[in-house]
Enzyme design. Structure first.
Site, mmCIF file in Angstrom:
data_model
loop_
_atom_site.group_PDB
_atom_site.id
_atom_site.type_symbol
_atom_site.label_atom_id
_atom_site.label_comp_id
_atom_site.label_asym_id
_atom_site.label_seq_id
_atom_site.Cartn_x
_atom_site.Cartn_y
_atom_site.Cartn_z
ATOM 1 C CE LYS A 255 35.608 6.371 17.335
ATOM 2 N NZ LYS A 255 35.690 7.714 17.983
ATOM 3 C CB THR B 258 31.108 12.724 21.820
ATOM 4 O OG1 THR B 258 30.061 12.615 20.855
ATOM 5 C CG2 THR B 258 32.455 12.798 21.124
ATOM 6 C CD GLU C 190 29.254 7.975 9.329
ATOM 7 O OE1 GLU C 190 28.927 7.022 10.071
ATOM 8 O OE2 GLU C 190 29.343 9.156 9.725
ATOM 9 C CE1 TYR D 272 34.936 10.249 13.202
ATOM 10 C CE2 TYR D 272 36.896 8.978 12.677
ATOM 11 C CZ TYR D 272 35.760 9.170 13.443
ATOM 12 O OH TYR D 272 35.449 8.290 14.456
ATOM 13 C CG PHE E 295 39.519 16.728 17.364
ATOM 14 C CD1 PHE E 295 38.960 15.741 16.558
ATOM 15 C CD2 PHE E 295 38.700 17.775 17.791
ATOM 16 C CE1 PHE E 295 37.634 15.794 16.154
ATOM 17 C CE2 PHE E 295 37.358 17.837 17.392
ATOM 18 C CZ PHE E 295 36.824 16.839 16.577
ATOM 19 C CG ASN F 77 35.064 8.217 21.586
ATOM 20 O OD1 ASN F 77 35.606 7.585 20.676
ATOM 21 N ND2 ASN F 77 34.360 9.311 21.378
ATOM 22 N NE ARG G 117 25.450 9.883 17.867
ATOM 23 C CZ ARG G 117 26.596 10.524 17.625
ATOM 24 N NH1 ARG G 117 27.517 9.979 16.830
ATOM 25 N NH2 ARG G 117 26.856 11.683 18.187
ATOM 26 C CG HIS H 167 31.710 6.177 14.185
ATOM 27 N ND1 HIS H 167 31.684 7.555 14.167
ATOM 28 C CD2 HIS H 167 30.928 5.775 13.140
ATOM 29 C CE1 HIS H 167 30.935 7.959 13.151
ATOM 30 N NE2 HIS H 167 30.466 6.895 12.507
ATOM 31 N NE ARG I 271 31.702 7.043 22.115
ATOM 32 C CZ ARG I 271 31.204 7.814 21.150
ATOM 33 N NH1 ARG I 271 30.166 8.607 21.408
ATOM 34 N NH2 ARG I 271 31.724 7.798 19.938
#
Ligand code: IDP
Ligand code: MG
Length: 149
Positions: A9, A91, A126, A49, A57, A112, A85, A115, A102
């Site tokens: 990100k 998250t 995606e 998203y 948010f 964070n 993951r 993704h 993270r």
């Protein structure tokens, strides 16, 4: 072999963590088969998203994810969705275990760093949002004979 979509990100790019994150993915044995740095368009971010469109948010998430360059990847390997993951961690970075991206580099759920798709179905969706078929490379890595039984 399973494929998943991974993003560093904008906070990860600004903090100079791209190399660290790519290195962790590579060292785990996962194979990067597509990669691009760009500023994601607002419409693309909203599609990506979409499941969170009604969440409070959502506006700030879209604003942040389009605020600067991010790095998009398609990552391939055995159980790559589940493995990525786990590599990313929880998250909310407060709950992320040390040793995860993270857990090592983040403190705030809205910053964070990374993704990764949360299911094979989400990964297919995606990947199609962010990459054309012609941008994804099919190749063997020479270490695959050591990585897989
Ligand atoms: P994930 O990135 O681990 O899949 P999701 O629940 O799909 O987590 O949420 C997408 C992203 O939205 C998170 O990575 C995080 O940046 C942001 N987010 C999720 N929950 C919150 C929240 O409660 N406040 C602010 N941002 C959030
Ligand atoms: Mg998610």
């Amino acid at each position: 072999m399973e494929q998943t979509y991974v993003m560093v990100k904008p906070d990860g790019v600004q903090r100079g963590l791209v190399g660290e994150i790519v290195s962790r993915i590579e060292k785990r044995g996962l194979k990067i088969i597509a990669m691009r740095l760009n500023v994601i368009a607002e419409a693309t971010a909203k599609e990506h998203y979409g499941e969170h469109a009604e969440r409070p948010f959502f506006p700030s998430l879209i604003e942040f994810i389009t605020s600067g360059p991010s790095v998009s990847m398609v990552v391939e390997g055995k159980d790559s969705v589940k493995v990525m993951r786990a590599v990313n961690g929880a998250t909310n970075p407060v709950d992320a275990a040390p040793g995860t991206i993270r857990g090592d580099f983040a403190l705030d759920v809205g910053r964070n760093v990374v993704h990764a798709s949360d299911s094979p179905e989400a990964a297919a969706r995606e990947i199609a949002i962010h990459f054309k078929d012609s941008e994804i490379a099919a190749y063997s890595r020479v270490d695959e004979v050591c990585l897989y039984e």
